[in-house]
Design an enzyme around this catalytic site. Sequence first.
Site, PDB file in Angstrom:
ATOM      1  N   LYS A  13       0.835  -1.210   0.000  1.00  0.00           N
ATOM      2  CA  LYS A  13       0.000   0.000   0.000  1.00  0.00           C
ATOM      3  C   LYS A  13       0.868   1.258   0.000  1.00  0.00           C
ATOM      4  O   LYS A  13       0.600   2.201  -0.737  1.00  0.00           O
ATOM      5  CB  LYS A  13      -0.919   0.040   1.241  1.00  0.00           C
ATOM      6  N   ARG A  88      -9.052   0.835   9.605  1.00  0.00           N
ATOM      7  CA  ARG A  88      -8.651  -0.535   9.907  1.00  0.00           C
ATOM      8  C   ARG A  88      -9.702  -1.276  10.717  1.00  0.00           C
ATOM      9  O   ARG A  88      -9.522  -2.448  11.013  1.00  0.00           O
ATOM     10  CB  ARG A  88      -7.352  -0.516  10.709  1.00  0.00           C
ATOM     11  N   ARG A 127      11.948  -6.244   3.958  1.00  0.00           N
ATOM     12  CA  ARG A 127      11.659  -4.830   3.719  1.00  0.00           C
ATOM     13  C   ARG A 127      12.579  -3.917   4.523  1.00  0.00           C
ATOM     14  O   ARG A 127      12.796  -4.107   5.701  1.00  0.00           O
ATOM     15  CB  ARG A 127      10.206  -4.537   4.113  1.00  0.00           C
ATOM     16  N   ARG A 160      11.680  -2.171  10.160  1.00  0.00           N
ATOM     17  CA  ARG A 160      10.684  -1.833  11.174  1.00  0.00           C
ATOM     18  C   ARG A 160      10.616  -2.933  12.235  1.00  0.00           C
ATOM     19  O   ARG A 160      10.661  -4.112  11.921  1.00  0.00           O
ATOM     20  CB  ARG A 160       9.309  -1.680  10.507  1.00  0.00           C
ATOM     21  N   ARG A 171       0.121  -9.376  13.146  1.00  0.00           N
ATOM     22  CA  ARG A 171      -0.544  -8.305  12.379  1.00  0.00           C
ATOM     23  C   ARG A 171      -1.516  -8.902  11.354  1.00  0.00           C
ATOM     24  O   ARG A 171      -2.575  -8.338  11.094  1.00  0.00           O
ATOM     25  CB  ARG A 171       0.512  -7.432  11.676  1.00  0.00           C
TER      26      ARG A 171
HETATM   27  P1  AMP Z   1       1.241   0.436   8.952  1.00  0.00           P
HETATM   28  O1  AMP Z   1       2.458   1.222   8.683  1.00  0.00           O
HETATM   29  O2  AMP Z   1       0.016   0.932   8.238  1.00  0.00           O
HETATM   30  O3  AMP Z   1       1.442  -1.048   8.780  1.00  0.00           O
HETATM   31  O4  AMP Z   1       0.903   0.656  10.511  1.00  0.00           O
HETATM   32  C1  AMP Z   1       1.811   0.259  11.515  1.00  0.00           C
HETATM   33  C2  AMP Z   1       1.078   0.092  12.845  1.00  0.00           C
HETATM   34  O5  AMP Z   1       0.501   1.335  13.239  1.00  0.00           O
HETATM   35  C3  AMP Z   1      -0.086  -0.883  12.820  1.00  0.00           C
HETATM   36  O6  AMP Z   1       0.327  -2.232  12.983  1.00  0.00           O
HETATM   37  C4  AMP Z   1      -0.903  -0.387  14.014  1.00  0.00           C
HETATM   38  O7  AMP Z   1      -0.320  -0.757  15.241  1.00  0.00           O
HETATM   39  C5  AMP Z   1      -0.755   1.127  13.880  1.00  0.00           C
HETATM   40  N1  AMP Z   1      -1.820   1.701  13.015  1.00  0.00           N
HETATM   41  C6  AMP Z   1      -1.654   2.346  11.830  1.00  0.00           C
HETATM   42  N2  AMP Z   1      -2.844   2.737  11.332  1.00  0.00           N
HETATM   43  C7  AMP Z   1      -3.776   2.336  12.217  1.00  0.00           C
HETATM   44  C8  AMP Z   1      -5.189   2.419  12.268  1.00  0.00           C
HETATM   45  N3  AMP Z   1      -5.900   2.999  11.288  1.00  0.00           N
HETATM   46  N4  AMP Z   1      -5.827   1.880  13.353  1.00  0.00           N
HETATM   47  C9  AMP Z   1      -5.148   1.305  14.347  1.00  0.00           C
HETATM   48  N5  AMP Z   1      -3.805   1.177  14.362  1.00  0.00           N
HETATM   49  C10 AMP Z   1      -3.120   1.684  13.306  1.00  0.00           C
END
Ligand code: AMP
Length: 215
Positions: A13, A88, A127, A160, A171
Site C-alpha cells: 500500500k 482498519r 523490507r 521496522r 498483524r
Molecule cells: P502500517 O504502517 O500501516 O502497517 O501501521 C503500523 C502500525 O501502526 C499498525 O500495525 C498499528 O499498530 C498502527 N496503526 C496504523 N494505522 C492504524 C489504524 N488505522 N488503526 C489502528 N492502528 C493503526
Amino acid sequence: MRIILFGPPGVGKGTQAKLLSSKLRIPHISTGDMLREAVAARTELGKKAQAVMEAGQLVSDDIMIGIIQDVLTSEKTKEGFILDGFPRTLAQAKALTQLLDERHMQLDNVIDMQIDEQKIVERLGKRLTCRECGKIYNIAIDKLSDSSKCPNCGGELYQRDDDKPETVRKRLRVYNESTAPVKEYYKHLGLLQSVSASGQIEDINNAILAMLNRH
Ligand code: AMP
C-alpha cells in the site's frame, strides 16, 4: 480524488500510495507513518502508540479517528487524499463516512490490494525503509550496494520492529479479524474494487490507475 488503499500489511500500500501521490498530485496519508513519527519524536501520542505497534496490535479507534479528523480538516487534504492504513476497523470506516459527510465530501475509490499471505511474511522480512524519505526497499529485489544507506536520498535504511516474522503473523491475524470485514462495508457502498498486488510495482500501479473513478 479521495482514495483508500486497502489490504493486509505488506501488500504494498505504501509503495503504491507514494506512486499515485506523485502521479495524481494528491497527498499520501499513512497513519502508520504518522504514528512512527510520533514515536520517534516521543510525543504523548507516540508514547501511547509505541507498545501497541510493537505488539502488532491496533491503536485505539478514538486516537485514530482523532488523527484522521485533524487530517481531514487541514488545508493539505482539501483537493483529495490517498489513505494508506486507515480505516482498519468498522468503527473507523463509519467515522470516516461521517467526517466526510459533515464536509459534503465523498470517497471516490476503495482499492483492495490482494496477495497470498505466505508472500507477505517473505516480503516484510526483506523490507527496509528509509528514515529520511520513507522510500521502501526489498533486499531480495532492489540491488542495494549498501543496505544501510538509501540510494534515493542517502538516509539511513532500517527494518521496522513490527516486520519481525512473529509480529507479522500477529498483524495478519489482526488484519483478518478486525480489518478484512471492513471490505464488506465498502462493497455495500459500491466503492470496492480489487487488484492483484503480486507482480511488478509499475504494472500494479497502472492497473490501479486504470480502475480509478475520476471526476
Ligand atoms: P502500517 O504502517 O500501516 O502497517 O501501521 C503500523 C502500525 O501502526 C499498525 O500495525 C498499528 O499498530 C498502527 N496503526 C496504523 N494505522 C492504524 C489504524 N488505522 N488503526 C489502528 N492502528 C493503526
